[in-house]
Design an enzyme around this catalytic site. Structure first.
Site, short mmCIF file in Angstrom:
data_model
loop_
_atom_site.label_atom_id
_atom_site.label_comp_id
_atom_site.label_asym_id
_atom_site.label_seq_id
_atom_site.Cartn_x
_atom_site.Cartn_y
_atom_site.Cartn_z
N GLU A 1 29.59 -81.67 -34.32
CA GLU A 1 30.85 -82.13 -34.91
C GLU A 1 31.62 -80.97 -35.54
O GLU A 1 31.07 -80.21 -36.34
CB GLU A 1 30.56 -83.20 -35.97
CG GLU A 1 31.80 -83.80 -36.62
CD GLU A 1 31.47 -84.85 -37.66
OE1 GLU A 1 32.38 -85.58 -38.07
OE2 GLU A 1 30.28 -84.94 -38.07
N CYS B 1 28.94 -88.66 -35.25
CA CYS B 1 28.15 -88.61 -36.48
C CYS B 1 27.88 -89.99 -37.07
O CYS B 1 27.16 -90.79 -36.50
CB CYS B 1 28.84 -87.68 -37.48
SG CYS B 1 27.80 -87.15 -38.86
N LYS C 1 36.94 -90.49 -34.56
CA LYS C 1 35.91 -91.05 -35.42
C LYS C 1 36.44 -92.24 -36.23
O LYS C 1 37.48 -92.15 -36.88
CB LYS C 1 35.41 -89.95 -36.35
CG LYS C 1 34.19 -90.30 -37.20
CD LYS C 1 33.72 -89.06 -37.96
CE LYS C 1 32.44 -89.31 -38.73
NZ LYS C 1 31.97 -88.07 -39.42
#
Length: 280
Positions: A41, A161, A127
């Site tokens: 990331e 993540c 995200k």
């Protein structure tokens, strides 16, 4: 398909150094016969949300993306990278912080991009679940579900993540047909159960391959766990790294996914209309 994962230490806002690390990994992965390299990331700029908020010039992002595409083309390998990206203006309304948005011309998402071996963008994802106060100050969460594309004969999708820690997000990819879930991450030390237990559980319950590539070492104020893993659709561990820099390899494909889904039909036997009633 042979999949490669980069686990390494990035230098915050030293794009040249970070791209050299990716370039070296792409060359080694391609030489080993890998069709795709997954990187952590925000690796090209380093993981430091508040510093990125304050110091990263969005005008530099197109050039960084072009250089990453050139790496994929040069080595003839697919590449997943993660960068900030300007969000749509309407997303600013969701920002809980009363302070100014990260940049005057728009708020930021954390994104991931999948390139093919010719450097073409074939999939993008932003995200949805932000982790911790720094990310919430520097970024805004997106709303779009993970999309799925055919990549080298396998149906691929992406999360980033913290997203993968929500079973709903992984299941959304699986119900859209994903057989391989690519997850760039920036997981701090002290959360060992995420790669060791949770990633394998997500792979098992949604019966797909999950690849999880983390940073290692110290960046800005963060100490990273390392511990990158690839889990198979039966929850088995296909590859795992320790704390230090590593280039992992794992063979992923469709046959194991089909076998797992035929043996225990979790996806076919879901009852989503009932779960909606339970939520009410």
């Amino acid at each position: 398909m042979l999949l490669a994962l980069l686990q390494a230490n990035a230098s915050v806002l030293d794009v040249d150094a970070n791209l050299r690390t990716i370039d070296d990994a792409a060359q080694r992965a391609a030489n080993a016969g890998a069709g795709l390299l997954l990187t952590p990331e925000l690796f090209p700029v380093g993981y430091a949300p508040l510093r990125l908020h304050a110091e990263l010039d969005p005008a530099t992002l197109p050039e960084i993306r072009e250089r990453l595409a050139a790496i994929a083309r040069t080595h003839g390998i697919g590449l997943v990278y993660s960068l900030p990206a300007l969000a749509q203006a309407r997303i600013q309304e969701q920002h809980d912080d009363a302070a100014q948005p990260p940049h005057a011309d728009g708020a930021w998402h954390i994104t991931a991009t999948l390139l093919d071996a010719e450097g073409n963008e074939v999939l993008n994802y932003a995200k949805v679940h932000l982790f911790g106060p720094e990310e919430h100050k520097a970024f805004v969460g997106a709303e779009e579900p993970p999309a799925v594309v055919d990549f080298n004969g396998i149906r691929a999708s992406m999360l980033i993540c913290y997203d993968v820690e929500f079973p709903e997000a992984v299941r959304a990819a699986a119900t859209r047909g994903a057989e391989l879930l690519l997850v760039p991450t920036a997981l701090s030390a002290g959360f060992d159960n995420v790669p060791q237990v949770l990633i394998r559980a997500r792979a098992l319950e949604s019966q797909l391959n999950v690849a999880y590539a983390n940073h290692s070492g110290h960046e800005d104020v963060y100490n990273f766990l390392g511990g990158s893993v690839v889990a198979g659709p039966d929850g088995s561990l296909l590859a795992a790294a320790g704390e230090g820099a590593a280039l992992l390899f794992a063979e992923v494909g469709t046959e194991t996914v089909k076998a797992a889904r035929d043996e225990v039909p979790y996806l076919r036997e879901r009852r989503p209309e009932l779960y909606k009633e339970w939520d009410r």
